[in-house]
Design an enzyme around this catalytic site. Structure first.
Site, PDB file in Angstrom:
ATOM      1  N   LYS A 245       0.795  -1.239   0.000  1.00 56.86           N
ATOM      2  CA  LYS A 245       0.000   0.000   0.000  1.00 56.86           C
ATOM      3  C   LYS A 245       0.826   1.286   0.000  1.00 56.86           C
ATOM      4  O   LYS A 245       0.324   2.356   0.334  1.00 56.86           O
ATOM      5  CB  LYS A 245      -1.012   0.053   1.160  1.00 56.86           C
ATOM      6  CG  LYS A 245      -1.846  -1.189   1.339  1.00 56.86           C
ATOM      7  CD  LYS A 245      -2.353  -1.763   0.053  1.00 56.86           C
ATOM      8  CE  LYS A 245      -3.459  -0.932  -0.588  1.00 56.86           C
ATOM      9  NZ  LYS A 245      -3.845  -1.528  -1.910  1.00 56.86           N
TER      10      LYS A 245
ATOM     11  N   HIS B 232       6.827  -7.382  -2.284  1.00 56.30           N
ATOM     12  CA  HIS B 232       6.645  -6.643  -1.025  1.00 56.30           C
ATOM     13  C   HIS B 232       7.613  -7.163   0.046  1.00 56.30           C
ATOM     14  O   HIS B 232       7.496  -6.794   1.212  1.00 56.30           O
ATOM     15  CB  HIS B 232       5.223  -6.814  -0.490  1.00 56.30           C
ATOM     16  CG  HIS B 232       4.163  -6.086  -1.268  1.00 56.30           C
ATOM     17  ND1 HIS B 232       4.335  -4.820  -1.777  1.00 56.30           N
ATOM     18  CD2 HIS B 232       2.896  -6.450  -1.591  1.00 56.30           C
ATOM     19  CE1 HIS B 232       3.207  -4.454  -2.397  1.00 56.30           C
ATOM     20  NE2 HIS B 232       2.338  -5.424  -2.298  1.00 56.30           N
TER      21      HIS B 232
ATOM     22  N   SER C  45      -4.194   2.916   4.775  1.00 57.88           N
ATOM     23  CA  SER C  45      -4.458   2.300   3.477  1.00 57.88           C
ATOM     24  C   SER C  45      -4.466   0.775   3.593  1.00 57.88           C
ATOM     25  O   SER C  45      -5.315   0.085   3.013  1.00 57.88           O
ATOM     26  CB  SER C  45      -3.392   2.750   2.477  1.00 57.88           C
ATOM     27  OG  SER C  45      -3.653   2.218   1.198  1.00 57.88           O
TER      28      SER C  45
HETATM   29  P1  A3P Z   1      -5.120   4.805  -0.439  1.00 55.60           P
HETATM   30  O1  A3P Z   1      -5.693   3.547   0.143  1.00 55.60           O
HETATM   31  O2  A3P Z   1      -4.565   5.710   0.602  1.00 55.60           O
HETATM   32  O3  A3P Z   1      -6.061   5.502  -1.358  1.00 55.60           O
HETATM   33  P2  A3P Z   1      -0.434  -0.179  -3.641  1.00 55.60           P
HETATM   34  O4  A3P Z   1      -0.536   0.015  -5.107  1.00 55.60           O
HETATM   35  O5  A3P Z   1       0.951  -0.274  -3.124  1.00 55.60           O
HETATM   36  O6  A3P Z   1      -1.334  -1.279  -3.182  1.00 55.60           O
HETATM   37  O7  A3P Z   1      -0.950   1.177  -2.961  1.00 55.60           O
HETATM   38  C1  A3P Z   1      -2.299   1.565  -3.034  1.00 55.60           C
HETATM   39  C2  A3P Z   1      -2.416   2.977  -2.544  1.00 55.60           C
HETATM   40  O8  A3P Z   1      -1.878   3.860  -3.540  1.00 55.60           O
HETATM   41  C3  A3P Z   1      -3.878   3.385  -2.354  1.00 55.60           C
HETATM   42  O9  A3P Z   1      -3.853   4.375  -1.335  1.00 55.60           O
HETATM   43  C4  A3P Z   1      -4.185   3.964  -3.724  1.00 55.60           C
HETATM   44  O10 A3P Z   1      -5.308   4.803  -3.758  1.00 55.60           O
HETATM   45  C5  A3P Z   1      -2.904   4.741  -3.976  1.00 55.60           C
HETATM   46  N1  A3P Z   1      -2.707   5.057  -5.400  1.00 55.60           N
HETATM   47  C6  A3P Z   1      -2.837   4.247  -6.449  1.00 55.60           C
HETATM   48  N2  A3P Z   1      -2.623   4.909  -7.603  1.00 55.60           N
HETATM   49  C7  A3P Z   1      -2.349   6.179  -7.267  1.00 55.60           C
HETATM   50  C8  A3P Z   1      -2.040   7.367  -8.007  1.00 55.60           C
HETATM   51  N3  A3P Z   1      -1.977   7.354  -9.332  1.00 55.60           N
HETATM   52  N4  A3P Z   1      -1.808   8.505  -7.306  1.00 55.60           N
HETATM   53  C9  A3P Z   1      -1.862   8.517  -5.957  1.00 55.60           C
HETATM   54  N5  A3P Z   1      -2.157   7.430  -5.202  1.00 55.60           N
HETATM   55  C10 A3P Z   1      -2.389   6.269  -5.851  1.00 55.60           C
END
Ligand code: A3P
Length: 289
Positions: free
Chosen positions: A42, A102, A132
């Site tokens: 996340k 991860h 998150s």
């Molecule tokens: P939130 O839950 O705070 O919205 P991962 O890809 O490592 O699983 O992380 C997911 C997190 O990154 C989520 O955070 C998601 O909304 C955010 N995220 C994904 N794409 C994004 C983007 N283009 N810009 C900003 N945040 C992004």
């Protein structure tokens, strides 16, 4: 929904399917031209993957829409669905490969470092990362039930979550960056100056793209566009695994959402504990969250 069981690998909690094939994961053979994206869960993995794919494909959006994220970037220690073992996917992928992990640095299959693979690591501030992860575990049957917010808060501080302690993860990779070709990035910087961070990634990948292509990449990888992109928002995964009605994968994409979750007492306890856990590192996060 049935929930995932977990077990320990060298003291780090992992979903049981990962434990079951651990020897295979540990012995994974990286190739020197593999590009690995590494994060604590996340921290902005999917975002970084989309940026990397766009750079690799010179800003060609249609090429980046050829398949959903998890099929474009094999997740080495995990399978998103029972059919998609990340290792098999990686072994079947033509080079140059783009892979995802991860794993904390001490659990990374050694061949990645031995082969000198380029690695992009993205770190996100602990409070937003915790929030998150909590929402993600609620919607994702491939991870354990997070319990209540209060319980999850304590589990996160104790490192009793899958892929282990956030604190050890970000510090371990931080220390490794001086010895190996690791580009260490921050989610908060990517939010603040996306183009600058995209350019850093491009240079690290040894590419040289024009300004207008960088602008296109910035636009295509913005939160609002990715949220609507079925090849980036994980809506191709079945609802039995990821129930996006509980919490969308593209949830908020913001810095500072922790303020909507932490109580004043939790924040004080968190800060005090954080100081202790982060006193032995030069790694710092942007303080203005
Ligand atoms: P939130 O839950 O705070 O919205 P991962 O890809 O490592 O699983 O992380 C997911 C997190 O990154 C989520 O955070 C998601 O909304 C955010 N995220 C994904 N794409 C994004 C983007 N283009 N810009 C900003 N945040 C992004």
């Amino acid at each position: 929904n049935e929930r995932m069981d977990v077990d320990y690998i060298k003291g780090i909690l992992q979903p049981t399917p990962t434990c079951a094939i651990w020897d295979k994961i540990w012995n994974f053979q990286a190739k020197s031209d593999d590009l690995l994206i590494s994060t604590y869960p996340k921290a902005g993995t999917t975002w970084t993957q989309e940026i990397v794919d766009m750079i690799q494909n010179d800003g060609n959006i249609e090429k980046c829409k050829r398949a959903p994220t998890h099929l474009r970037f094999p997740f080495i220690e995990w399978r998103i669905s029972s059919k998609d073992c990340g290792l098999d996917q990686a072994n079947a992928m033509p080079s140059p490969r783009t892979l995802k992990t991860h794993l904390p640095i001490q659990l990374l299959p050694p061949s990645f470092l031995e082969k000198g693979c380029k690695i992009i690591y993205v770190a996100r501030n602990a409070k937003d990362n915790l929030v998150s992860y909590y929402h993600f575990q609620k919607m994702n049957a491939a991870l354990p039930d997070p319990g209540t917010w209060k319980e999850y808060f304590e589990d996160f501080l104790d490192g009793k979550v899958c892929w282990g302690s956030w604190y050890d993860h970000v510090k371990g990779w931080w220390d490794a960056k001086d010895k190996y070709p690791i580009l260490y990035l921050f989610y908060e910087d990517m939010k603040k100056h996306p183009k600058c961070e995209i350019r850093k990634i491009m240079e690290f990948m040894g590419k040289n793209l024009d300004e207008d292509v960088l602008d296109k990449i910035m636009h295509h990888t913005s939160f609002d566009i990715m949220k609507k992109n079925p090849m980036a928002n994980y809506t191709t995964i079945s609802e039995e695994i990821m129930d996006q009605s509980v919490s969308p994968f593209m949830r908020k994409g913001a810095v500072g959402d922790w303020k909507n979750h932490f109580t004043v007492a939790q924040n004080e306890r968190f800060d005090e504990d954080y100081k202790k856990k982060m006193m032995n590192t030069s790694l710092t996060f942007c303080s203005n969250l």
